[in-house]
Structure formats: structure tokens, C-alpha cells
Design a protein around this motif. Structure first.
Motif, PDB file in Angstrom:
ATOM      1  N   ALA A   1     -25.514  52.794  96.151  1.00 56.63           N
ATOM      2  CA  ALA A   1     -24.807  53.688  96.934  1.00 56.63           C
ATOM      3  C   ALA A   1     -24.155  52.965  98.079  1.00 56.63           C
ATOM      4  CB  ALA A   1     -25.703  54.829  97.388  1.00 56.63           C
ATOM      5  N   SER A   2     -23.048  52.919  98.540  1.00 52.97           N
ATOM      6  CA  SER A   2     -22.485  52.218  99.706  1.00 52.97           C
ATOM      7  C   SER A   2     -22.653  52.872 100.893  1.00 52.97           C
ATOM      8  CB  SER A   2     -20.863  52.109  99.682  1.00 52.97           C
ATOM      9  OG  SER A   2     -20.336  53.391  99.820  1.00 52.97           O
TER      10      SER A   2
ATOM     11  N   LEU B   1     -11.797  50.520 101.530  1.00 48.62           N
ATOM     12  CA  LEU B   1     -11.185  51.281 100.516  1.00 48.62           C
ATOM     13  C   LEU B   1     -12.297  52.240  99.949  1.00 48.62           C
ATOM     14  CD1 LEU B   1      -7.630  50.223  99.282  1.00 48.62           C
ATOM     15  CD2 LEU B   1      -8.201  52.122 100.957  1.00 48.62           C
ATOM     16  N   THR B   2     -13.270  51.433  99.263  1.00 48.34           N
ATOM     17  CA  THR B   2     -14.278  52.083  98.313  1.00 48.34           C
ATOM     18  C   THR B   2     -15.023  52.650  99.373  1.00 48.34           C
ATOM     19  OG1 THR B   2     -14.179  50.334  96.782  1.00 48.34           O
ATOM     20  CG2 THR B   2     -16.458  51.304  97.102  1.00 48.34           C
ATOM     21  N   TRP B   3     -15.577  52.064 100.610  1.00 46.11           N
ATOM     22  CA  TRP B   3     -16.318  52.940 101.603  1.00 46.11           C
ATOM     23  C   TRP B   3     -15.616  54.089 102.099  1.00 46.11           C
ATOM     24  CZ3 TRP B   3     -18.061  48.834 105.768  1.00 46.11           C
ATOM     25  CH2 TRP B   3     -19.024  47.967 105.316  1.00 46.11           C
ATOM     26  N   ALA B   4     -14.414  54.211 102.346  1.00 46.98           N
ATOM     27  CA  ALA B   4     -13.632  55.344 102.488  1.00 46.98           C
ATOM     28  C   ALA B   4     -13.879  56.308 101.374  1.00 46.98           C
ATOM     29  CB  ALA B   4     -12.306  55.081 102.887  1.00 46.98           C
ATOM     30  N   ARG B   5     -13.575  55.940 100.156  1.00 42.34           N
ATOM     31  CA  ARG B   5     -13.620  56.803  99.084  1.00 42.34           C
ATOM     32  C   ARG B   5     -14.812  57.519  99.051  1.00 42.34           C
ATOM     33  NH1 ARG B   5     -13.505  53.828  94.038  1.00 42.34           N
ATOM     34  NH2 ARG B   5     -15.734  53.567  94.390  1.00 42.34           N
ATOM     35  N   ASP B   6     -15.929  56.577  99.023  1.00 40.27           N
ATOM     36  CA  ASP B   6     -17.513  57.080  98.751  1.00 40.27           C
ATOM     37  C   ASP B   6     -17.554  58.186  99.901  1.00 40.27           C
ATOM     38  OD1 ASP B   6     -17.569  55.441  96.706  1.00 40.27           O
ATOM     39  OD2 ASP B   6     -18.660  53.947  97.662  1.00 40.27           O
ATOM     40  N   TYR B   7     -17.146  57.804 101.235  1.00 43.17           N
ATOM     41  CA  TYR B   7     -17.368  58.753 102.275  1.00 43.17           C
ATOM     42  C   TYR B   7     -16.877  60.104 101.996  1.00 43.17           C
ATOM     43  CZ  TYR B   7     -17.090  61.047 106.967  1.00 43.17           C
ATOM     44  OH  TYR B   7     -17.154  61.781 107.629  1.00 43.17           O
TER      45      TYR B   7
ATOM     46  N   ARG C   1     -10.383  46.204  99.539  1.00 45.34           N
ATOM     47  CA  ARG C   1     -10.907  46.963  98.663  1.00 45.34           C
ATOM     48  C   ARG C   1     -12.199  47.347  99.136  1.00 45.34           C
ATOM     49  NH1 ARG C   1      -9.773  43.668  95.022  1.00 45.34           N
ATOM     50  NH2 ARG C   1     -11.708  42.506  94.622  1.00 45.34           N
ATOM     51  N   ILE C   2     -13.094  46.523  99.792  1.00 46.95           N
ATOM     52  CA  ILE C   2     -14.616  47.040 100.208  1.00 46.95           C
ATOM     53  C   ILE C   2     -14.030  48.349 101.111  1.00 46.95           C
ATOM     54  CG2 ILE C   2     -16.454  46.627 101.391  1.00 46.95           C
ATOM     55  CD1 ILE C   2     -16.119  43.548 100.222  1.00 46.95           C
TER      56      ILE C   2
ATOM     57  N   VAL D   1     -21.068  39.918 103.018  1.00 45.92           N
ATOM     58  CA  VAL D   1     -20.689  38.360 102.977  1.00 45.92           C
ATOM     59  C   VAL D   1     -19.134  38.230 102.733  1.00 45.92           C
ATOM     60  CG1 VAL D   1     -20.774  36.348 101.380  1.00 45.92           C
ATOM     61  CG2 VAL D   1     -22.702  37.759 102.018  1.00 45.92           C
ATOM     62  N   ASP D   2     -18.657  39.184 102.049  1.00 41.26           N
ATOM     63  CA  ASP D   2     -17.128  39.228 101.856  1.00 41.26           C
ATOM     64  C   ASP D   2     -16.469  39.605 103.138  1.00 41.26           C
ATOM     65  OD1 ASP D   2     -17.022  38.533  99.032  1.00 41.26           O
ATOM     66  OD2 ASP D   2     -17.387  40.564  98.517  1.00 41.26           O
ATOM     67  N   LEU D   3     -17.013  40.457 103.819  1.00 40.50           N
ATOM     68  CA  LEU D   3     -16.404  40.942 105.105  1.00 40.50           C
ATOM     69  C   LEU D   3     -16.418  40.083 106.215  1.00 40.50           C
ATOM     70  CD1 LEU D   3     -17.206  44.778 104.939  1.00 40.50           C
ATOM     71  CD2 LEU D   3     -15.033  43.761 104.436  1.00 40.50           C
TER      72      LEU D   3
END
Length: 213
Positions: A103-104, A183-189, A180-181, A163-165
Motif C-alpha cells: 500500500a502506498s 499520480l499513483t499516490w494521488a489515485r490511491d489517496y 507516475r509515482i 529512490v526514483d523521486l
């Protein structure tokens, strides 16, 4: 004969393994604090205290180096491993249960937002809006909020994403991956913060998944 590609893949696998071993060690420290072994528990508490203090300044940060360097981080990642160690010490927790694994931080903050609303939303919006040097500050604020509600966070995933960020990227090669990371965090939120809005839909999704399986 090994090709350059196979050598690179092997090196990458080794780095991923060391990252995993490092985060497993952090979870083990948390578990050891509750151990019946008094000396081991005391030492784990001392290490965790050093990691918590690493945000206070260069002197305190240096006290945490040993915990990080024992796992031989790549030079380009060592400041990120240190950050994750400090965040974990602020929000020390057991290894995540199956339902929370991978889970992010977006999911974790979304779950918190169900109870605390706009204040959490503002913090999270700041987190996904900043880049580079400002990101650790807002990450620390978010992790401290999560710790007050005992909401678990997957530090294996967090380390990989940070590491990517946060790795130096002077030529912008990671720009798309970083976006993309976020956007994934925002979508998961969004998904986690709206879980209670449509229980019937959630039941329908679960039912469909079960039928498909």
C-alpha cells in the motif's frame, strides 16, 4: 560468458536485495524492542532513538550512519536510505499485514483523511506538489500524522519510490517515472479516502472478483 546486460541486471538485483534486507532490519528493530531479551531490547531502543534524531542536524545524522552503511547502500541512494530509517523511527511499526502490503503512502493518507478530512488533504496535496529538497520535509509531516493514528505504511515500497523521486537526475531521465509515482499516490489517496462513500459498489467489486476467480 556474461553480457553487459546480464551484469547490469545482476547488480540491480543485488541493490534491490540490499534495500529489502535494510527495511527488514528496521522492522526487526521494532519487533526486538518488545523482546524478552532485555539487552537486545535496550539496544534496539537506542538504535531507534538515534534514527529518530537524524533529522535534528548533521551531528545527529552521523550517529545513524552505521545502521544504514551496514547494508551497503549505493552511494547515490545512501541519503534516501537514511531518510527512510528516520521516517521509520518516527512511525515504528510491525511488518505490514497482507492487506496493507505494498500500500502506498497515498493509501495510508487517504485512510487517515476519512477521519480527519481537510487537514490531511492539505498535507497530502503539499506532498504530491513538491519536488527534490522539499519532499523529505513534507514526508516527515505526513508520517508523523500517520503515526498518531497508527496507520501502517509499507516501507519496502516507500524506499523504492523515494529512490526514483530523490536520486539525482540532472538530465531529467526519471521525469516520467516521478510523475507516475505522484499520480499513483494521488489515485490511491482518492480511492482510500472515498472507501465509505459507496459500500454497495465495494461489495459489488468484491463479489465480481470472487466470481471471476
Amino acid at each position: 560468458m556474461k553480457t553487459a546486460h546480464s551484469n547490469t541486471a545482476s547488480q540491480w538485483d543485488g541493490i534491490r536485495q540490499r534495500r529489502g534486507d535494510f527495511v527488514t532490519h528496521l522492522y526487526r528493530l521494532h519487533r526486538t524492542i518488545s523482546s524478552n531479551n532485555v539487552h537486545a531490547a535496550a539496544e534496539a531502543r537506542r538504535v531507534m532513538a538515534r534514527l529518530r534524531r537524524c533529522f535534528a542536524g548533521p551531528r545527529q545524522e552521523a550517529d545513524a550512519y552505521e545502521t544504514v552503511f551496514d547494508f551497503d547502500p549505493p552511494e547515490a541512494e545512501q541519503h534516501i536510505w537514511l531518510l527512510v530509517a528516520g521516517l521509520f523511527a518516527l512511525h515504528s511499526q510491525p511488518q505490514p499485514e497482507e492487506q496493507h502490503r505494498r500500500a502506498s503512502i497515498g493509501t495510508a493518507m487517504g485512510l487517515l483523511a476519512q477521519d480527519r478530512g481537510d487537514s490531511v488533504r492539505r498535507r497530502f496535496t503539499q506532498l504530491v506538489s513538491v519536488e527534490g529538497p522539499s519532499l523529505p520535509h513534507y514526508l516527515r509531516q505526513c508520517v508523523q500524522l500517520l503515526s498518531t493514528a497508527a496507520i501502517p505504511l509499507d516501507y519496502y515500497r516507500l524506499l523504492d519510490e523515494l529512490v526514483d523521486l530523490l536520486t539525482d537526475d540532472p538530465h531529467g531521465r526519471n521525469t516520467e517515472r516521478r510523475q507516475r509515482i505522484r499520480l499513483t499516490w494521488a489515485r490511491d489517496y482518492h480511492r482510500a479516502s472515498h472507501l465509505d462513500d459507496s459500500p454497495a459498489a465495494g461489495e459489488s467489486d468484491s463479489s465480481t472478483a470472487a466470481q471471476t476467480a
